[in-house]
Write a protein that holds these residues in place. Sequence first.
Motif, PDB file in Angstrom:
ATOM      1  N   MET A   1      -3.042  -0.511   4.267  1.00 38.64           N
ATOM      2  CA  MET A   1      -4.035   0.827   3.996  1.00 38.64           C
ATOM      3  C   MET A   1      -4.518   0.930   5.422  1.00 38.64           C
ATOM      4  SD  MET A   1      -7.254   0.400   1.434  1.00 38.64           S
ATOM      5  CE  MET A   1      -7.442   1.678   0.380  1.00 38.64           C
TER       6      MET A   1
ATOM      7  N   ASP B   1      -2.777   0.388  -4.464  1.00 38.34           N
ATOM      8  CA  ASP B   1      -2.925  -1.138  -3.866  1.00 38.34           C
ATOM      9  C   ASP B   1      -3.508  -0.826  -2.458  1.00 38.34           C
ATOM     10  OD1 ASP B   1      -2.455  -2.723  -5.836  1.00 38.34           O
ATOM     11  OD2 ASP B   1      -0.171  -2.967  -5.585  1.00 38.34           O
ATOM     12  N   ALA B   2      -4.322  -1.824  -2.300  1.00 35.40           N
ATOM     13  CA  ALA B   2      -4.874  -1.893  -0.889  1.00 35.40           C
ATOM     14  C   ALA B   2      -4.726  -2.945  -0.054  1.00 35.40           C
ATOM     15  CB  ALA B   2      -6.593  -1.786  -1.147  1.00 35.40           C
TER      16      ALA B   2
ATOM     17  N   CYS C   1       0.968  -1.268   0.016  1.00 34.34           N
ATOM     18  CA  CYS C   1      -0.059  -0.024  -0.013  1.00 34.34           C
ATOM     19  C   CYS C   1       0.728   1.225  -0.009  1.00 34.34           C
ATOM     20  CB  CYS C   1      -0.984   0.137   1.148  1.00 34.34           C
ATOM     21  SG  CYS C   1      -1.987   1.409   1.275  1.00 34.34           S
TER      22      CYS C   1
END
Lengths: 130, 277
Positions: free
Chosen positions: B46, B41-42, B28
């Motif tokens: 995150m 991106d997660a 992330c």
Amino acid sequence: MAYAIELILNRQIADCLAIPVFITDTEGNLLFYNEPAEEILGKRYEDTGEMAVDEWSTVFKNKDENGEVLPPAELPLVKTLTNQQPYHKTFWIESLQGRAERISVTSYPIIGRSGKFLGAVAIFWRPTEE
Amino acid sequence: MNITIHGVRGSIPTTTLETKKYGGNTSCVEVEADGWRLVLDAGSGMQHIHAGNGFRNNRVDILLTHLHIDHIQGLGFFKPLFNPESEIHIWGPASKTQSLRARLGRYFSPPLFPVYFRNLTCKLVLHEVDDSSFAIGPFHIESCHIMHPGPTLGFRVRHQRGTLAYLPDHEPALGRDGLLHDVKWLSGSDLAKEADLLLHDAQYTPEEYKDRVGWGHSSLTDALEYAALTGVKKLLLTHHDPLRSDEELEKAFRHLQETTSYQFPYALAYEGLAIQL
């Protein structure tokens, strides 16, 4: 500009195969051929790099069983480039050195994940007697 | 353009003391400029993104390279998704067979997650991305498919102050001869070309990579060579193997420094690292 991942992966597969493989863009320009294909073409990829369609398409004379010249429109790769479909045909090729060889060619289109037509692959086989 | 790294670990989060220095959260990265915010991106990292206000229209744009679980597992815990005042845009790889909503819906549904996609209360917009070029506020984004199992994108984020290339899951060396030095035949090279900063997959040591060809990741040495071939100005190595301790990671990095010679600066990415371009 870098080639699409689908072309790169086809090259990497071709590079690992013992059968001759030619990879073209959508116009028929030769982007890559592997070592077994070098024997058929009589040239080395390391020496030629990519070849324009006019240049590499004249390396062979394509003939039918009766020795008649095959029009380009009947060749599998040309048909694949035109119709974006796979094709197969057995015919004779005569190299610039005058060497004739019976050959089977299977061609297929490279259509990427997005559905975009990116090029074509032609696999040359020395046919076993049918 | 402010870049904050929130997750650097590959495959699965780790929580051991031995991985504390570089961090155990999965991929992330937060990018912020001119009141706009991107999240690349997660992964589980995150959870460290502060979802406070102050951003234009309470908008967050989440760019997913692909939908492997280590890149989406933080989504369900991202508070703005449950805030009616938020506007969330999720950009992810297109597929010929299923929509992005359908594929993400596998995660946002029981038994994997108790909340359905349709129950998210934010204003949610999904964007299917391919070999694409698009703008988000002051950012110009380019995306293209790169070598990794399943539809996977890399991103090039351009802002007037700099260019970031993000390829956290990438195996450009896949093939008989490894990395091809003709950049036309190098996966993702247009994205990385002369970027001010490249974040690139470097999960394995060269020795480990020999037994993991085709798994979709790079060795430390291939990541360096890739950066050299594409002319990046700085490289951050990321997607660290979850089994690698901080000590082992630094040992591998020292070995890299002792055995290679490159003109550009490079370093190991770590959680909390903030960079300004």
